[in-house]
Every structure is written in C-alpha cells, then in structure tokens.
Scaffold this motif. Structure first.
Motif, PDB file in Angstrom:
ATOM      1  N   MET A  24     -47.804  -4.900  22.517  1.00 43.26           N
ATOM      2  CA  MET A  24     -49.211  -4.538  22.591  1.00 43.26           C
ATOM      3  C   MET A  24     -49.613  -4.143  24.001  1.00 43.26           C
ATOM      4  O   MET A  24     -50.265  -3.137  24.224  1.00 43.26           O
ATOM      5  N   ASN A 138     -54.381 -13.400  15.507  1.00 43.83           N
ATOM      6  CA  ASN A 138     -54.528 -11.992  15.861  1.00 43.83           C
ATOM      7  C   ASN A 138     -53.770 -11.083  14.893  1.00 43.83           C
ATOM      8  O   ASN A 138     -52.648 -11.405  14.481  1.00 43.83           O
ATOM      9  N   HIS A 139     -54.414  -9.970  14.542  1.00 42.80           N
ATOM     10  CA  HIS A 139     -53.768  -8.892  13.781  1.00 42.80           C
ATOM     11  C   HIS A 139     -53.292  -9.318  12.400  1.00 42.80           C
ATOM     12  O   HIS A 139     -52.254  -8.864  11.924  1.00 42.80           O
ATOM     13  N   CYS A 142     -52.035  -6.947   9.601  1.00 42.26           N
ATOM     14  CA  CYS A 142     -50.645  -6.516   9.503  1.00 42.26           C
ATOM     15  C   CYS A 142     -49.809  -7.455   8.645  1.00 42.26           C
ATOM     16  O   CYS A 142     -48.764  -7.056   8.129  1.00 42.26           O
ATOM     17  N   GLN A 172     -57.953  -3.592  15.516  1.00 47.70           N
ATOM     18  CA  GLN A 172     -57.662  -4.989  15.830  1.00 47.70           C
ATOM     19  C   GLN A 172     -58.335  -5.876  14.794  1.00 47.70           C
ATOM     20  O   GLN A 172     -59.378  -5.510  14.240  1.00 47.70           O
ATOM     21  N   SER A 173     -57.758  -7.051  14.525  1.00 48.23           N
ATOM     22  CA  SER A 173     -58.456  -8.041  13.715  1.00 48.23           C
ATOM     23  C   SER A 173     -58.240  -9.423  14.307  1.00 48.23           C
ATOM     24  O   SER A 173     -57.226  -9.687  14.966  1.00 48.23           O
ATOM     25  N   THR A 303     -63.068  -7.657  12.447  1.00 46.26           N
ATOM     26  CA  THR A 303     -62.297  -6.421  12.586  1.00 46.26           C
ATOM     27  C   THR A 303     -62.971  -5.523  13.600  1.00 46.26           C
ATOM     28  O   THR A 303     -64.196  -5.368  13.587  1.00 46.26           O
ATOM     29  N   SER A 334     -56.120   1.507   7.772  1.00 50.47           N
ATOM     30  CA  SER A 334     -55.580   0.304   8.401  1.00 50.47           C
ATOM     31  C   SER A 334     -54.069   0.464   8.499  1.00 50.47           C
ATOM     32  O   SER A 334     -53.331   0.078   7.598  1.00 50.47           O
ATOM     33  N   ARG A 336     -50.313  -0.278   9.726  1.00 53.55           N
ATOM     34  CA  ARG A 336     -49.585  -1.463  10.131  1.00 53.55           C
ATOM     35  C   ARG A 336     -48.749  -1.113  11.361  1.00 53.55           C
ATOM     36  O   ARG A 336     -48.116  -0.059  11.406  1.00 53.55           O
ATOM     37  N   PHE A 337     -48.766  -1.994  12.352  1.00 54.08           N
ATOM     38  CA  PHE A 337     -48.135  -1.677  13.619  1.00 54.08           C
ATOM     39  C   PHE A 337     -46.638  -1.398  13.461  1.00 54.08           C
ATOM     40  O   PHE A 337     -45.957  -2.026  12.666  1.00 54.08           O
TER      41      PHE A 337
END
Length: 346
Positions: A24, A138-139, A142, A172-173, A303, A334, A336-337
C-alpha cells in the motif's frame, strides 16, 4: 476462474501470508509538498460557486426514487446526507458472520488492522482486540463479499454518481468494532490516493443500533466549506500528512477545533439505527466521541470513494482476459487489490 472470497465461500482455499505494508505505502503520493491548489484547481461541480442544482436535476432524463435535489442541497450546505434504512439487514448479517470468522480464526488470515495508530496484521496479535477502542480492520471489502456489497449500497452509489458526475469507486474501507474516540479530523490529508484530491467522499454504515454512550460519530455540518475549514499547513505549505510532515495529527485536531469554534459550528452526534447510512464530504470535519460505557460496542463500516475516473491505475485489477476483478454493481466499482490475488495464488 471464479473469484474467491476466503470468508464468504466457506470451502475456498484459506488465505495466508504475504501481506505487506509495502503493497500500500509504495503507491501513496510521495511528493513532499502538496499545495492547496491540489484541492482547489479541480473540484466536483457541486462544490463550485456557480453550481445550479435545480438546473442539473431538471436536465436528467431519469431520476432516483429519493428527492435528489433536496439531497444535493444538503450535501452542498452541510456536507452530509443521511439515507434511512437503506442497507439490507441480511447483508449486514452476512458481514457480521464474516467478522465472526475472523474473530474465531484471526491467526489463520492476514487481515491488515490498526490498533491505536499502529499498523499490523491480524496474525501478529495474541487475540482479537474486540475490547479495545481505536481498533480498525482495513480493506475488508477485499476479504468479504458482503463488505464489498455494503460499500456498493444502491442509494449510495446512485447519489455519489450525481456528486461526481461519474460512477463512484471504492478506494478504502474501515471496520470499527467499538467507538474509535478519534479526535476531530478531515479525511483527505490521510486518504489521498485519488488522482484529484477533492474527488473524495465517504459512507458510514452502522452494523447495529448505535447507543449515545457507545462513542457515536459526530460531524460538523457546513464545516466542509473551504471558508470554514481553511487549509492546515502540515509543513512548507503541504496540505497532506506524510512522512515529511513537520506537524502532527494532534496539531491538526487542535487547528480544526479552533476553526470550528471560530465559525460557531457545533458538532452533531449521529446515533443511527442499523441499516441507516450517512455519507459525508471529503473535507467534512468529524470525530469519534467519548465512549461513556465500555460495555457497549459501536460496530460500523466505513467506505471511502473517489470517482471511477480518478482511481489510479495501480488500484485497478484485471484478469488475463482483461476482465475487471472485484464487485461491480449498482453502478459502483469495488476492485480487489492486486496484492490480494498474488497472496491467493501463492
């Protein structure tokens, strides 16, 4: 190959290993000085002095089920919009089940968490810190399909598409189990991956009825306007917080408290029912109030969004055939990383 969700798809491969803060941090704006022009040079239409809400709404061939003009005026004037009972209860239940899975098997997964400002992995702790304030997951969009769908609640994506005049995309969430007690702050000095700094908004979904003694969220209506908030100088004229900043988040909170007092803007507590949703402007001052009863939880899901056009390329994810990977529904995005998929295949 179908998209795998470690929590929701109970029979899927367990996700372990390879989470790194480097995934990140290497993408965050590395400029030492980001001047105020990074915000003022290009803002959403509704933040411009000449915005005409009635003309805009009148030009639409289709309108949402809610009173769009009234909601846009609330956004312009207060920087916040509330939709009551907008989130499906069964979707909240599914997400809480995913959280229960994490609590039970926290050392199996490697979910990025923050405890009192310290970044770590769920595998680094001795137990799930449900009794601590200041804890964030965090996140989770995902890791949990339910979380991603919470981010893309239909009224939220529809409203933000009118704010941005572009579909919204998740950047981000955050998931809170208890009241954060986070001092007054504004999001954009910290959430700044978007190409245009001012294209930022957030949603706050209570996962349970919020009690006034649980440390509810509070916000400062109207404080999002630049003549009210001003710009905080983190050092050398930079308006974002990074490793080069000579001032601290504590200094920022002190500055904002003084600004809101000077403008005679009082905080307004938000004690919603489960299933309500609050949206706020990327420049809105807000805070976590004091927890007066430590036995109470304040389960909530946040979010942060930008316009789809302003999402940087590194946050997008495509398979080998060029198909986007993530959840894309109700007009919202949304992704996904990429690092998440690398972990799954490792």
């Amino acid at each position: 190959m179908p998209l795998r969700w470690p929590f929701l798809e109970r029979g899927s491969k367990v996700f372990v290993g390879c989470l790194s803060e480097e995934h990140m941090s290497r993408h965050i704006n590395a400029e030492t000085v980001v001047p105020k022009e990074a915000w003022t040079s290009d803002v959403p239409w509704i933040d411009k002095d000449d915005c005409d809400i009635d003309a805009y709404v009148g030009s639409l061939s289709e309108r949402p089920d809610f009173d769009l003009a009234e909601k846009l005026r609330r956004w312009r004037d207060d920087g916040v919009v509330v939709f009551e009972q907008a989130v499906a209860s069964d979707l909240i239940d599914r997400y809480l089940e995913d959280i229960d899975t994490l609590v039970r098997d926290y050392d199996t997964y490697e979910v990025p968490i923050e405890i009192r400002g310290q970044q770590m992995s769920s595998r680094d702790i001795d137990g799930f810190p449900a009794n601590l304030t200041g804890m964030k997951l965090n996140h989770m969009h995902c890791f949990s399909l339910a979380a991603a769908r919470l981010s893309l609640t239909s009224v939220v994506t529809e409203f933000l598409e009118h704010v941005f005049r572009m579909p919204p995309s998740v950047c981000q969430s955050l998931t809170f189990w208890r009241g954060s007690e986070q001092p007054i702050h504004i999001d954009y000095p910290y959430v700044r991956q978007q190409k245009k700094l001012s294209f930022l908004a957030a949603s706050w979904v209570p996962l349970e009825d919020i009690h006034p003694n649980a440390g509810p969220l509070a916000y400062y209506p109207g404080g999002h306007k630049l003549d009210q908030s001003g710009f905080f100088d983190w050092g050398e004229g930079s308006i974002i917080y990074d490793e080069h900043s000579s001032r601290t988040p504590g200094d920022f909170a002190q500055y904002l408290r003084a600004r809101m007092a000077e403008q005679e803007i009082a905080p307004r507590q938000f004690c919603p029912k489960r299933g309500d949703v609050l949206l706020w402007h990327g420049n809105l001052p807000h805070e976590g109030t004091a927890v007066r009863n430590a036995e109470l939880t304040r389960k909530s899901y946040v979010t942060h969004y930008t316009a789809e056009s302003e999402l940087p390329d590194w946050m997008r994810n495509y398979d080998k055939q060029g198909h986007p990977r993530g959840v894309f529904e109700n007009g919202g995005y949304s992704y996904r990383f990429r690092w998440f998929d690398a972990c799954l295949s490792g």
